[in-house]
Design an enzyme around this catalytic site. Sequence first.
Site, PDB file in Angstrom:
ATOM      1  N   ASP A   1      -4.183 -21.495  29.505  1.00  0.00           N
ATOM      2  CA  ASP A   1      -4.689 -20.989  30.782  1.00  0.00           C
ATOM      3  C   ASP A   1      -3.563 -20.549  31.712  1.00  0.00           C
ATOM      4  O   ASP A   1      -3.754 -19.677  32.559  1.00  0.00           O
ATOM      5  CB  ASP A   1      -5.531 -22.070  31.470  1.00  0.00           C
ATOM      6  CG  ASP A   1      -6.774 -22.417  30.663  1.00  0.00           C
ATOM      7  OD1 ASP A   1      -7.120 -21.642  29.749  1.00  0.00           O
ATOM      8  OD2 ASP A   1      -7.399 -23.456  30.940  1.00  0.00           O
ATOM      9  N   GLY A   2      -2.375 -21.138  31.548  1.00  0.00           N
ATOM     10  CA  GLY A   2      -1.255 -20.787  32.408  1.00  0.00           C
ATOM     11  C   GLY A   2      -0.831 -19.339  32.278  1.00  0.00           C
ATOM     12  O   GLY A   2      -0.346 -18.738  33.241  1.00  0.00           O
TER      13      GLY A   2
ATOM     14  N   ASP B   1      -5.638 -37.712  51.166  1.00  0.00           N
ATOM     15  CA  ASP B   1      -4.442 -37.184  50.505  1.00  0.00           C
ATOM     16  C   ASP B   1      -4.310 -35.675  50.659  1.00  0.00           C
ATOM     17  O   ASP B   1      -3.216 -35.137  50.489  1.00  0.00           O
ATOM     18  CB  ASP B   1      -4.460 -37.548  49.018  1.00  0.00           C
ATOM     19  CG  ASP B   1      -4.009 -38.977  48.772  1.00  0.00           C
ATOM     20  OD1 ASP B   1      -3.550 -39.622  49.738  1.00  0.00           O
ATOM     21  OD2 ASP B   1      -4.133 -39.456  47.635  1.00  0.00           O
TER      22      ASP B   1
ATOM     23  N   ASN C   1      -7.017 -19.930  40.897  1.00  0.00           N
ATOM     24  CA  ASN C   1      -7.623 -21.261  40.819  1.00  0.00           C
ATOM     25  C   ASN C   1      -7.853 -21.861  42.199  1.00  0.00           C
ATOM     26  O   ASN C   1      -8.989 -22.007  42.628  1.00  0.00           O
ATOM     27  CB  ASN C   1      -6.747 -22.200  39.986  1.00  0.00           C
ATOM     28  CG  ASN C   1      -7.174 -22.251  38.531  1.00  0.00           C
ATOM     29  OD1 ASN C   1      -8.208 -21.697  38.163  1.00  0.00           O
ATOM     30  ND2 ASN C   1      -6.385 -22.913  37.708  1.00  0.00           N
TER      31      ASN C   1
ATOM     32  N   THR D   1     -13.245 -25.858  37.729  1.00  0.00           N
ATOM     33  CA  THR D   1     -13.064 -26.665  36.525  1.00  0.00           C
ATOM     34  C   THR D   1     -11.625 -27.137  36.372  1.00  0.00           C
ATOM     35  O   THR D   1     -11.260 -27.662  35.320  1.00  0.00           O
ATOM     36  CB  THR D   1     -13.477 -25.849  35.279  1.00  0.00           C
ATOM     37  OG1 THR D   1     -12.778 -24.603  35.283  1.00  0.00           O
ATOM     38  CG2 THR D   1     -14.970 -25.580  35.282  1.00  0.00           C
ATOM     39  N   ALA D   2     -10.801 -26.934  37.395  1.00  0.00           N
ATOM     40  CA  ALA D   2      -9.397 -27.346  37.345  1.00  0.00           C
ATOM     41  C   ALA D   2      -9.202 -28.583  38.225  1.00  0.00           C
ATOM     42  O   ALA D   2      -9.853 -29.600  38.026  1.00  0.00           O
ATOM     43  CB  ALA D   2      -8.508 -26.186  37.790  1.00  0.00           C
ATOM     44  N   TYR D   3      -8.311 -28.507  39.213  1.00  0.00           N
ATOM     45  CA  TYR D   3      -7.999 -29.646  40.073  1.00  0.00           C
ATOM     46  C   TYR D   3      -9.249 -30.146  40.802  1.00  0.00           C
ATOM     47  O   TYR D   3      -9.460 -31.354  40.976  1.00  0.00           O
ATOM     48  CB  TYR D   3      -6.926 -29.234  41.083  1.00  0.00           C
ATOM     49  CG  TYR D   3      -6.237 -30.364  41.821  1.00  0.00           C
ATOM     50  CD1 TYR D   3      -6.598 -31.690  41.621  1.00  0.00           C
ATOM     51  CD2 TYR D   3      -5.215 -30.095  42.732  1.00  0.00           C
ATOM     52  CE1 TYR D   3      -5.964 -32.712  42.294  1.00  0.00           C
ATOM     53  CE2 TYR D   3      -4.574 -31.107  43.413  1.00  0.00           C
ATOM     54  CZ  TYR D   3      -4.952 -32.422  43.200  1.00  0.00           C
ATOM     55  OH  TYR D   3      -4.324 -33.425  43.879  1.00  0.00           O
ATOM     56  N   ALA D   4     -10.114 -29.218  41.222  1.00  0.00           N
ATOM     57  CA  ALA D   4     -11.313 -29.607  41.959  1.00  0.00           C
ATOM     58  C   ALA D   4     -12.217 -30.507  41.121  1.00  0.00           C
ATOM     59  O   ALA D   4     -12.810 -31.462  41.639  1.00  0.00           O
ATOM     60  CB  ALA D   4     -12.071 -28.364  42.419  1.00  0.00           C
TER      61      ALA D   4
END
Length: 453
Positions: A186-187, A305, A275, A316-319
């Site tokens: 994905d990167g 934080d 993203n 679908t990533a950090y979230a």
Amino acid sequence: MREEDLELARKMVANLISPSTSVEDDDDEGATAAAATSPGNSPQPLRRRVLDLSERRKQFRRTRSLNAPSPFQQFGPCGRIMKNSAMVMQIQDPASQRLTWYKPPLTVLVIKKVSDASVLAPFVQLVDWLLQEKNMVVWVESAVLEDAHLNEDAKFKAIRDKLVTFKDGRDDLTDRIDFIVCLGGDGTLLYASQLFQQSVPPVMAFHLGSLGFLTPFRFDNFEEQLTSVLEGHAALTLRSRLRCVMHRKGDKRQEAKMEANADARPAANSILVLNEVVIDRGPSPYLSNIDLFLDGKYITSVQGDGLIVSTPTGSTAYAAAAGASMIHPSVPAIMVTPICPHSLSFRPIVVPAGVELKVSVSPESRNTSWVSFDGRNRQELFHGDSLRVTTSIYPVPCICAQDQISDWFASLADGLHWNVRKRQKCLDELSDLTASGSEDTLDEMENMKLYDI
């Protein structure tokens, strides 16, 4: 439109049509013309007044719709969405979004995963095929040619001089690339998004990395798949991006310019992310204290934080790791997700894609905050600074292996093992009773067993 905007509009009209130029009575037209040409009156020339009006109109904050801005539908020099009449309430059916080339693509940018020896052989095979079989101009990053393992490959040595190189941060690829191929995870797709801060050429991503959530193609039969895409047989997923602009304290001219040109080309200091943009407390031991505004209205303060503002692609990533819902990339929305909030009632929210979010450090905050854009360009957000986030008109057109729905649910299942669970077994003891329509309970069955004994 807001009341203050309407009032300002009335004042501008009143200033433009002064009492000496009233048009209420036809008999006054001659007097008005005489007054306009009289040397004694010497009014401001009409052209100057029109220019002044144009300048003052720029002071208006653009009226935003709850819907996302219409995406720019041309992707690089060659690609665009095929025109389709299947429209419902001016919202295009995602299944009808298909790629078409209005001229054959000539230049292709190949992006490969760095520091991964397993990608070298597919990279050489792909580049050689594009050069020899398709007669395309192949672009690669200059750092690729410095790979020691790659330079040991005899096949690559034969085609090395035929490649066109660029350097990230120095060379502008706008309108130079017709088509992008990513080899890796994905990167590589996030990197492609970073390279093109305006219109992005169509992207075809092959899964040669770890997760592969955004890379639906398998490399086994790449020739057949690439030929089909180059012939224009492909569905598209338009992945929206966020336009992020930092405003530093005291820079009023920058803010005024942002307001006046809200719908213009991206500002030089704007960053488009695929993203998410993350605002966190950085190295400080104190809680983040961040104020959140939506279209100029104060919404809430985030104490925790930090905060994640993400696209549906970023859901679908950090979230997702922070507890947010997963949203299909075709849904026009912006997600706001707190990171470890010190509140039991602060749940992630979804807001319309057409709004503008402003994030600033609360005046009562004990520390500053830090901002990162798709994990890059980390900057400190000081007291008095603000970050403005809107949906960009430049999406990333990702080519589907099957279609929008199948690709997304396949990635949920393969990448995140979504809803994977052992199947519940049926009750064998009740199967006969269920088939006969009996209403006997388990207790009655146990009593029957006792009587049989």
